[in-house]
Design an enzyme around this catalytic site. Structure first.
Site, PDB file in Angstrom:
ATOM      1  N   ASP A  14     -75.411  50.489  27.957  1.00 22.36           N
ATOM      2  CA  ASP A  14     -74.685  50.525  29.197  1.00 22.36           C
ATOM      3  C   ASP A  14     -76.087  51.324  30.055  1.00 22.36           C
ATOM      4  O   ASP A  14     -77.065  50.859  29.871  1.00 22.36           O
ATOM      5  CB  ASP A  14     -73.644  51.525  29.281  1.00 22.36           C
ATOM      6  CG  ASP A  14     -72.854  51.663  30.534  1.00 22.36           C
ATOM      7  OD1 ASP A  14     -73.157  52.495  31.285  1.00 22.36           O
ATOM      8  OD2 ASP A  14     -72.109  50.492  30.781  1.00 22.36           O
ATOM      9  N   TYR A  47     -74.867  53.605  40.281  1.00 23.45           N
ATOM     10  CA  TYR A  47     -74.683  52.122  40.541  1.00 23.45           C
ATOM     11  C   TYR A  47     -75.241  51.810  41.870  1.00 23.45           C
ATOM     12  O   TYR A  47     -75.829  50.721  42.280  1.00 23.45           O
ATOM     13  CB  TYR A  47     -73.279  51.801  40.583  1.00 23.45           C
ATOM     14  CG  TYR A  47     -72.623  51.738  39.103  1.00 23.45           C
ATOM     15  CD1 TYR A  47     -72.256  52.789  38.589  1.00 23.45           C
ATOM     16  CD2 TYR A  47     -72.555  50.503  38.361  1.00 23.45           C
ATOM     17  CE1 TYR A  47     -71.659  52.989  37.606  1.00 23.45           C
ATOM     18  CE2 TYR A  47     -71.901  50.585  37.336  1.00 23.45           C
ATOM     19  CZ  TYR A  47     -71.452  51.789  36.647  1.00 23.45           C
ATOM     20  OH  TYR A  47     -71.116  51.690  35.321  1.00 23.45           O
ATOM     21  N   HIS A  97     -68.280  47.545  23.555  1.00 24.52           N
ATOM     22  CA  HIS A  97     -69.288  48.306  24.188  1.00 24.52           C
ATOM     23  C   HIS A  97     -69.724  49.533  23.961  1.00 24.52           C
ATOM     24  O   HIS A  97     -70.613  50.387  23.809  1.00 24.52           O
ATOM     25  CB  HIS A  97     -68.606  48.524  25.724  1.00 24.52           C
ATOM     26  CG  HIS A  97     -69.676  48.840  26.869  1.00 24.52           C
ATOM     27  ND1 HIS A  97     -70.725  48.111  27.238  1.00 24.52           N
ATOM     28  CD2 HIS A  97     -69.614  50.059  27.655  1.00 24.52           C
ATOM     29  CE1 HIS A  97     -71.323  48.986  28.150  1.00 24.52           C
ATOM     30  NE2 HIS A  97     -70.715  49.904  28.501  1.00 24.52           N
TER      31      HIS A  97
END
Lengths: 404, 410
Positions: free
Chosen positions: B180, B314, B369
């Site tokens: 990630d 982000y 993930h």
């Protein structure tokens, strides 16, 4: 004719008001980066100020009483596959007997009260402009209407609800005005019921994001080839690009995971406030929101019959049904467009004319997405011009030209 | 050299726990459409059940005590332009003095505890596999680390914190593992400090675009002619579904992190749903237990900087460069890749090989993930193979090959 119609007054329970206060008192707000301003989303100072006012000073009962001066009703509408939904609506008739029946459709994060400032402008009698009988519903899942309980309540279903409401009120022929989802639903109404019950529509949200295609709109295609963009149109395209690049996070989440987002909006008044207030500010043209005005807007969502999470599902359902990108058969009923510079998508006129049989266009120097709320006089003037004597859609509704 | 390291124990105040309970008591739930399943997001039944458990029965103090059995610390790290940030981290050493120093970097909605199940495996001593000294930080803005106060804290800043932390711990040379955002930050650590301090890296979430004929001509030609494997095609489909249906959070967090931050800060149920949706969707039928989920969410709820701070990465990275995640700056240091089938971002192997000097690859039948949490044996096993005797990255850190009884040059 008036079967199933019940006068309605908003009357939020005391317990609900107390519950909201309890929640507000327990709010936890995040920190904020230095100098963030509006770059990262809603500024903390705005949220804190609104939160404080909501707890202390904002008077919902007073706001409620004011809203209740507007004639409101509910009635059951049977929607195929979904049973009976109780639909809430404003219904204000003009003194002009043959006023034009007009359905006003809101969007998200709008609601029925967006029509408020237009009501006196539409219903007042005058020899100089047409009058309208105005119906403004709360879409299913919004305001004080029921929400569907099953999956699949898509644009066609919203249109069905709208059409059935007008017919139930005795308006066999009517015209439609809408922005945001109201524009989308208006186009479906035109496509499905054009020339039958729906005689014309007007929108302030000409949501077209592609140039005309040779195959579907050949006349516009060629016009587009040879018409250069004006300076205003280029600015409009930039605004559109901004929206697509920076302003569509909410759209992606709501159209894919509305339930996930719904938990925060249902549970946290602060979350709901921020989520909607961001659009109220970003999507308008320097509109001078007053705190109580904002809080009333948010409160309609907080106190809505089905809760705020239900209002998001329209995004999911219309995308899931592929209605958003599918080309609708364009109706030939008269269509009017009003362009406001701070609208979210501002197509050049050659693109916009693919929406329908555009007989009326108007461009404004100011105003944004919530045109009915920001620029009621301008919007009302456009609609009067479209439907009035000498206007391109005069007399579309048989026997109801809008004058005494 | 002043050492600001302090031993750290999580100690959420009674007031904070009480406050959470008060909020949970007052939760207002939305309704849900009939037969919604997972189609519209986290199901109501799940969220109701989890909130009820969080309110009554879930014992944070007990969980806290268990977490505190893991050796944790904080220390100050200076970040150019951002002042000093107090950084929280796990530091678990192996009994093998010459164990390989390994930095584990989490992502979102992950946290430092993702390394938890791998700790005993990675630090275990044995003649049959290498050992590691493991450092797992809470990234700035996560867990019990401070968050930056100024705008512009991007990938390079996270990389700077990570590198400085390892150096401060005396690990002048180390290896790094991440998925990630941990993948992205590891990539930057390598780009900035590769061959100097970073000797090798590994990721379970390689993100890359197709090879370009200009930068990777060999891979490009292969890309033209080599058919995708069945696993790759399945991965493509899975990725596309995720892009279409699971990317809303990314779009919101990379454009309006503060707006969504109000939801995450104020509503425990809202925070729970937002994260739980990813914990379920992005794993491979992992059998989450309710208390396991609640601990995960509680770390966010009780985090030092609050949950809103965690989503700013982000915005900072993507606004600066929308293509940042796909960026590949080739480095000669050894790179290992592990592919797990339910990773939402699955790229063909050829593309991933453009990321660096790939010396190790492993394909797994199960896992998603959160590989370190779902498949700790698999992931730790991959690291052991990569760095063990006979492995392609054996001995990359001079004097620290991970085995007992070697002459160590310290």
């Amino acid at each position: 004719m008036a079967h199933d119609e019940r006068p309605f007054t908003i009357s939020v329970a005391d317990a609900e008001l107390e519950f909201l206060q309890k929640k507000l008192a327990l709010s936890r707000v995040p920190d904020e980066l230095e100098g963030a301003d509006w770059d990262y989303g809603v500024p903390l100072a705005d949220v804190k100020r609104l939160l404080l006012r909501w707890q202390n000073g904002y008077d919902w009962r007073a706001a409620e009483a004011e809203i209740n001066k507007i004639p409101q009703f509910t009635r059951q509408i049977e929607v195929e596959g979904f049973g009976k939904l109780d639909v809430h609506y404003v219904h204000q008739r003009s003194t002009v007997e043959n006023a034009i029946p007009l359905l006003f459709i809101h969007g998200w994060p709008g609601h029925f009260l967006e029509v408020r400032k237009l009501l006196p402008l539409f219903t007042t009698a005058s020899p100089d402009h047409p009058s309208f009988h105005v119906v403004a519903l709360s879409l299913p899942g919004f305001g004080f209407s029921d929400a569907p309980t099953k999956r699949g309540f898509n644009g066609a279903k919203y249109a069905e609800t709208c059409n059935k409401l007008m017919l139930a009120l005795g308006y066999d022929e009517y015209v439609v005005q809408g922005g945001d989802w109201g524009s989308f639903i208006a186009r479906i109404l035109a496509s499905k019921y054009g020339h039958q019950s729906v005689k014309a529509f007007h929108t302030n949200f000409p949501n077209v994001r592609e140039p005309p295609s040779l195959w579907t709109h050949p006349r516009q295609f060629f016009a587009h080839l040879i018409t250069p963009y004006s300076a205003a149109e280029r600015v409009g395209l930039e605004r559109t690009q901004w929206f697509v690049a920076q302003g569509r996070g909410y759209f992606h989440e709501q159209s894919t995971q509305p339930q996930t987002l719904g938990y925060a909006l249902a549970d946290s008044p602060v979350a709901l406030l921020a989520w909607i207030y961001e659009k109220l500010v970003r999507w308008t043209d320097a509109y001078p929101w007053e705190d109580d005005e904002v809080l009333t807007w948010i409160s309609v969502y907080w106190f809505s019959r089905s809760g705020p999470a239900a209002s998001l599902r329209i995004y999911y359902e219309t995308i899931a049904a592929n209605e958003y990108s599918a080309i609708l058969p364009t109706s030939t009923i008269p269509c009017g467009l009003s362009f406001f510079p701070k609208e979210l998508t501002i197509p050049p006129k050659t693109w916009a004319r693919t929406i329908g049989n555009v007989v009326y266009e108007s461009r404004h120097q100011s105003g944004g997405h919530f045109a009915a709320h920001e620029k009621p006089e301008e919007l009302a003037a456009d609609i009067r011009a479209m439907f009035g004597k000498g206007g391109p859609a005069f007399g579309v509704v048989s026997g109801r030209a809008g004058y005494d | 050299m002043s050492d600001t390291e302090k031993a750290f124990q999580i100690n959420v105040s009674d007031a904070d726990i009480e406050f959470l309970h008060k909020k949970l008591e007052l939760t207002r739930f939305p309704d849900e459409l009939d037969e919604a399943g997972w189609n519209y997001g986290a199901p109501l039944a799940d969220v109701r059940r989890l909130v009820a458990r969080w309110k009554d029965g879930y014992d944070w103090r007990k969980v806290e005590a268990e977490i505190n059995a893991i050796p944790q610390f904080t220390r100050d790290i200076d970040v150019d332009g951002f002042g000093t940030l107090n950084i929280h981290y796990i530091h678990q050493k192996s009994s093998v003095a010459t164990a390989v120093p390994l930095l584990f970097v989490h992502g979102w909605p992950g946290h430092f505890l993702e390394v938890r199940k791998m700790l005993p495996i990675l630090t275990a001593a044995s003649p049959d596999h290498p050992s590691f000294h493991v450092v797992a930080l809470s990234l700035p803005g996560y867990g019990f680390s401070e968050a930056p106060k100024k705008k512009g804290f991007r990938g390079l800043q996270y990389a700077e914190v990570a590198n400085k932390l390892m150096l401060a711990l005396g690990y002048n040379e180390y290896v790094v593992q991440g998925g990630d955002w941990g993948y992205y930050i590891s990539k930057l650590i390598v780009a900035e400090y590769g061959t100097k301090t970073v000797k090798a890296w590994h990721t379970n979430m390689p993100v890359a675009g197709p090879p370009s004929v200009w930068t990777h001509p060999g891979q490009f030609l292969l890309f033209l002619v080599k058919p995708f494997t069945a696993a790759e095609r399945a991965g493509f489909g899975h990725s596309q579904t995720f892009q279409k249906k699971g990317n809303g959070y990314f779009m919101e967090q990379s454009t309006q992190p503060q707006t969504v931050g109000y939801s995450l800060a104020d509503s425990p149920a809202g925070l729970l749903a937002w994260i739980y949706e990813k914990l379920v969707r992005c794993t491979d039928s992992y059998a989450w237990e309710d208390d396991e989920v609640l601990t995960w969410i509680s770390v966010y709820w009780f985090s030092r900087a609050g949950p809103a701070a965690s989503v700013r990465i982000y915005y900072e990275v993507i606004q600066d460069d929308p293509g940042a995640l796909r960026m590949a700056k080739y480095s000669p240091i050894p790179l290992g890749l592990s592919f797990f089938p339910k990773e939402p971002v699955v790229v063909p192997r050829l593309w991933a090989r453009t990321l660096g000097n790939v010396v190790f690859e492993a394909e797994h039948e199960r896992g998603g993930h959160f590989a370190a949490h779902e498949r700790p044996e698999d992931l730790a096993g991959d690291l052991r193979k990569m760095f063990g005797k006979g492995g392609p990255a054996y001995g990359v850190v001079p004097g620290k090959d991970g085995y007992v009884g070697r002459d160590a040059r310290l």
